[in-house]
Design a protein around this motif. Structure first.
Motif, short mmCIF file in Angstrom:
data_model
loop_
_atom_site.label_atom_id
_atom_site.label_comp_id
_atom_site.label_asym_id
_atom_site.label_seq_id
_atom_site.Cartn_x
_atom_site.Cartn_y
_atom_site.Cartn_z
N SER A 266 -27.28 5.28 38.44
CA SER A 266 -26.68 4.53 37.34
C SER A 266 -27.42 3.21 37.14
O SER A 266 -27.63 2.47 38.09
N THR A 267 -27.80 2.94 35.89
CA THR A 267 -28.42 1.66 35.61
C THR A 267 -27.37 0.59 35.33
O THR A 267 -27.62 -0.59 35.49
N SER A 268 -26.21 1.04 34.90
CA SER A 268 -25.12 0.13 34.60
C SER A 268 -23.83 0.77 35.13
O SER A 268 -23.37 1.76 34.58
N PRO A 269 -23.25 0.21 36.19
CA PRO A 269 -22.07 0.84 36.79
C PRO A 269 -20.83 0.70 35.90
O PRO A 269 -20.74 -0.21 35.08
N SER A 270 -19.90 1.62 36.09
CA SER A 270 -18.62 1.52 35.39
C SER A 270 -17.85 0.33 35.95
O SER A 270 -18.19 -0.21 37.01
N GLN A 271 -16.80 -0.08 35.23
CA GLN A 271 -15.99 -1.21 35.71
C GLN A 271 -15.41 -0.91 37.09
O GLN A 271 -15.30 -1.81 37.92
N ALA A 272 -15.06 0.34 37.34
CA ALA A 272 -14.47 0.72 38.62
C ALA A 272 -15.48 0.55 39.76
O ALA A 272 -15.10 0.30 40.90
N ASN A 273 -16.77 0.69 39.46
CA ASN A 273 -17.81 0.62 40.50
C ASN A 273 -18.63 -0.66 40.47
O ASN A 273 -19.52 -0.84 41.30
N GLU A 274 -18.34 -1.54 39.53
CA GLU A 274 -19.17 -2.72 39.34
C GLU A 274 -19.24 -3.61 40.58
O GLU A 274 -20.33 -4.03 41.00
N ALA A 275 -18.13 -3.88 41.21
CA ALA A 275 -18.10 -4.77 42.37
C ALA A 275 -18.90 -4.18 43.54
O ALA A 275 -19.70 -4.89 44.16
N VAL A 276 -18.70 -2.92 43.82
CA VAL A 276 -19.41 -2.29 44.94
C VAL A 276 -20.91 -2.15 44.63
O VAL A 276 -21.75 -2.29 45.51
N PHE A 277 -21.25 -1.93 43.38
CA PHE A 277 -22.64 -1.84 42.95
C PHE A 277 -23.35 -3.18 43.20
O PHE A 277 -24.41 -3.24 43.83
N HIS A 278 -22.74 -4.26 42.74
CA HIS A 278 -23.35 -5.59 42.90
C HIS A 278 -23.38 -6.01 44.37
O HIS A 278 -24.34 -6.67 44.80
N GLN A 279 -22.37 -5.62 45.13
CA GLN A 279 -22.38 -5.91 46.57
C GLN A 279 -23.52 -5.17 47.25
O GLN A 279 -24.20 -5.72 48.12
#
Length: 89
Positions: free
Chosen positions: A34-47
């Protein structure tokens, strides 16, 4: 996607924090698909990006080599020459 990850070790000047973070972002994008995570995954993606960047910086700081540092401009010129040769008309 991972074509943008470049070698960061043994360059003069050393890799910047921005370069390390960009490589970490590309890695997490590739692994997650994913180049842009969903809102549900945004925090874990950025972490994950921050964790990979931190570990990458630690790795680069710990690596040792006897080889002289590579010059960024010389390496960029070599890459450009390879590209021109590869994609010549």
């Amino acid at each position: 996607m991972c074509r943008n990850i470049r070698t960061l070790h043994n360059f003069e000047p050393p890799a910047t924090g921005d370069e390390v973070r960009a490589a970490a972002l590309q890695y997490v994008r590739k692994v997650s698909g994913s180049t842009s995570p969903s809102q549900a995954n945004e925090a874990v993606f950025h972490q994950a990006v921050e964790d990979v960047a931190r570990i990458t910086a630690e790795l680069l700081d710990a690596l040792v080599t006897a080889a002289p540092p590579k010059d960024r401009e010389v390496e960029a010129a070599k890459a450009k020459a390879r590209s021109e040769k590869r994609f010549a008309a």
